[in-house]
Enzyme design. Structure first.
Site, PDB file in Angstrom:
ATOM      1  N   GLU A  40       0.886  -1.164   0.000  1.00  0.00           N
ATOM      2  CA  GLU A  40       0.000   0.000   0.000  1.00  0.00           C
ATOM      3  C   GLU A  40       0.926   1.218   0.000  1.00  0.00           C
ATOM      4  O   GLU A  40       1.816   1.309   0.851  1.00  0.00           O
ATOM      5  CB  GLU A  40      -0.880  -0.006   1.262  1.00  0.00           C
ATOM      6  N   ARG A 265       5.366 -13.135   9.560  1.00  0.00           N
ATOM      7  CA  ARG A 265       5.952 -11.842   9.243  1.00  0.00           C
ATOM      8  C   ARG A 265       7.322 -11.737   9.914  1.00  0.00           C
ATOM      9  O   ARG A 265       7.629 -12.481  10.846  1.00  0.00           O
ATOM     10  CB  ARG A 265       5.038 -10.707   9.679  1.00  0.00           C
ATOM     11  N   LYS A 275       4.660   0.004   9.495  1.00  0.00           N
ATOM     12  CA  LYS A 275       4.637   1.317   8.859  1.00  0.00           C
ATOM     13  C   LYS A 275       4.001   2.375   9.756  1.00  0.00           C
ATOM     14  O   LYS A 275       4.460   3.496   9.825  1.00  0.00           O
ATOM     15  CB  LYS A 275       3.845   1.233   7.549  1.00  0.00           C
TER      16      LYS A 275
END
Ligand code: ATP
Ligand code: MG
Length: 563
Positions: A40, A265, A275
């Site tokens: 994104e 992850r 982020k």
């Protein structure tokens, strides 16, 4: 000065994803594979993304398939073109190439809209007019089933009409949403009539004001994968529960069925790889920007001097698992040390200088000594380094009250100045406050080149610079961003309070003449100190050097001492 960095050989270790792919190719389910990296564009990429990039692009490379770079740009409020450009640059820097396969989810808005209309016609989607708050209340909890919305049984015609008017901009934000009609009692909360589209009167960085309704992630992602023919859609474990919805959307619409697989992850000690948290550090001024060398962003560690090879080596070594784990930052540091040990020229920089005068060395004389650029790589050549009467050595290489095991310089002690001469400390000069300002030494002319002819041995070898030739340099000594291994786990303190106040120490040192002319991005070892990288803040004759990593793990030593 520029330097060639060798490319590490392509890794291809086995992992559970590769086993799935092997089986799919063997069984004929697929003849070629397509993966994607779907960021994104709402921030800069970090080390966690590097794991996903290396995985997806690495699979495409090793299996002769393709990997798409797809911007998942469905939230106009948080996304910007600046991030799109930085993401492209970072993927390229890591050594990967999407070729022609550059996509934007926003290019699919029309198709996503048509599919939504189809879902309404299938009686699989409806317009809900509850408020966000009410929708949340109706959703239930992990232990309690949800309740149907009073709008759930709106007729298909009414839904089609309302959805068209949502698109036409007739309603304010939040007035309605389009929801999938699945099962409000599903054990999987994700399946309780998830929202597919919402109204948001906001300008999008690519589609401008064309749209005032925007599709949700879960709905967009699976259809985008399907449109692009993605065979293996790899995401992190948080999306495990979303897989059921991913499958539901594609099955209900009868579209090409991409398959989602989840992997753990990347979590690392001493940094945060989220982020949202990194944005906070930048926006609230805790660091100088996204490319602050303390940041675990790719642009940050690049500026710090990390090589793409070292990041790929790191991701390969930590492997791919299905269960959550935390990787120690030492592993990353070891990788960059290993790669730079192999490739970085050895240079001399004095980080915390102490002046040395060789009283018996002729005034005005300059000798040039030949230095190897890399001890194990003669092909990297040699260079000439000037020696003169006044030198700088490292302040930490001198101790006034030396103990028995101190092999470096001390009053009366003899050491070797690398490739130059043996010197002996005769006198310590101090200022009024008692601070040592200079050492007076003598040298032995019979030790030219750094070896004594009478077989006399010295234990210590120091690096040095000729003061008249040395170039003043700002040296930024970077350390870990946080002072605790897991800054997000502390119950009493916010992660921002756990920032390591010593993560940046700026000192004024000197470097050898050649380093005064280096280009930003140039990497080398300052002998005996660590690996350094020339910073973009450098100006001609005024270099700035960032410490990428020390030569060995100084922290481990400190920790041992504290035991
Ligand atoms: P963050 O949690 O930092 O905000 P994100 O998941 O929102 O990250 P995206 O831009 O959506 O960021 O991520 C793009 C891809 O990178 C996704 O496929 C995501 O799964 C993957 N990714 C993000 N963070 C990690 C991580 N820490 N480890 C591995 N993959 C990650
Ligand atoms: Mg995300």
């Amino acid at each position: 000065m520029t330097q060639p960095i060798e490319t590490a050989p392509a890794p291809a270790p086995k992992n559970f994803i590769r086993e799935i792919i092997d089986e799919d190719l063997r069984s004929g389910k697929h003849t070629t594979i397509v993966t994607r990296f779907p960021p994104e564009p709402n921030g800069y990429l970090h080390l966690g993304h590097a794991k996903s990039i290396c995985l997806n692009f690495g699979l495409a490379r090793d299996y002769g398939g393709s990997c798409h770079l797809r911007f998942d740009d469905t939230n106009p409020l948080k996304e910007e073109e600046e991030y799109v450009e930085s993401i492209k640059a970072d993927v390229r820097w890591l050594g990967f190439d999407w070729g022609e396969h550059l996509y934007y989810a926003s290019n699919y808005f029309e198709q996503l809209y048509e599919h939504a209309v189809k879902l309404i016609k299938l009686d699989k989607a409806y317009v809900d007019s509850l408020s966000a708050e009410e929708i949340r209340e109706h959703r239930g909890t992990l232990t309690q089933p949800g309740r149907n919305s009073p709008y759930r049984e709106r007729g298909i015609e009414e839904n089609l009409d309302l959805f068209a008017r949502m698109r036409a901009g007739e309603f304010p934000d939040g007035a309605h949403v389009l929801r999938a009609k699945i099962d409000m009692k599903s054990a999987n909360v994700v399946m309780r009539d998830p929202t597919l589209w919402r109204i948001r009167h906001a300008e999008h960085h690519r589609t401008g004001n064309k749209w005032c309704i925007y599709p949700m992630y879960d709905y967009t992602h699976c259809i985008s994968d399907s449109i692009e023919g993605v065979t293996h859609s790899l995401c992190t474990l948080e999306f495990e529960n979303n897989r059921e919805l991913y499958d539901w959307v594609l099955d209900t619409l009868g579209l090409f069925h991409s398959r989602q697989y989840e992997f753990a992850r990347l979590n690392m000690t001493y940094v945060v790889v989220s982020k949202r948290k990194l944005i906070q550090l930048v926006k609230e001024g805790y660091v100088r920007g996204w490319d602050d060398p303390r940041m675990p962003t790719l642009t940050g560690i690049r500026r710090r001097g990390y090589t793409p090879e070292s990041i790929r080596m790191f991701i390969e070594r930590i492997g791919l698992a299905r269960s959550e784990n935390v990787v120690e930052i030492e592993q990353l540091e070891a990788c960059v040390r290993e790669h730079l040990n192999d490739t970085a020229p050895r240079m001399m920089g004095v980080v915390k200088p102490l002046k040395v005068t060789i009283e018996n060395y002729p005034e005005g004389q300059v000798e040039w000594f030949e230095f190897q650029n890399h001890p194990e790589k003669p092909e990297m050549g040699t260079r000439q380094v000037p020696f003169s009467r006044t030198l700088y050595i490292e302040r930490d290489d001198f101790k006034e009250d030396a103990h028995r095991k101190w092999f470096r310089l001390a009053p009366g002690k003899e050491v070797r100045l690398r490739y130059a001469y043996y010197v002996t400390c005769k006198e310590v000069v101090k200022d009024a406050s008692g601070e040592i300002t200079e050492l007076i030494c003598t040298y032995d002319p019979q030790t030219r080149g750094g070896w004594s002819q009478d077989g006399r041995k010295v234990k210590g070898t120091l690096h040095w610079l000729s003061a008249a030739h040395a170039v003043p340099a700002e040296v930024r000594l970077y350390d870990r961003l946080f002072s605790v291994p897991n800054p997000l786990a502390d119950k009493d303190k916010e992660f921002l309070e756990l920032i390591n106040p010593n993560a940046l120490e700026i000192v004024h040192g000197f470097v050898e003449p050649a380093l005064g002319q280096a280009e930003p991005g140039y990497r080398c070892q300052f002998e005996r100190i660590g690996y350094f990288c020339c910073d973009p803040d450098s100006r001609p004759g005024k270099p700035v050097y960032n410490r990428t990593v020390g030569l060995k793990d100084t922290w481990a030593k400190i920790e041992k001492k504290d035991e």
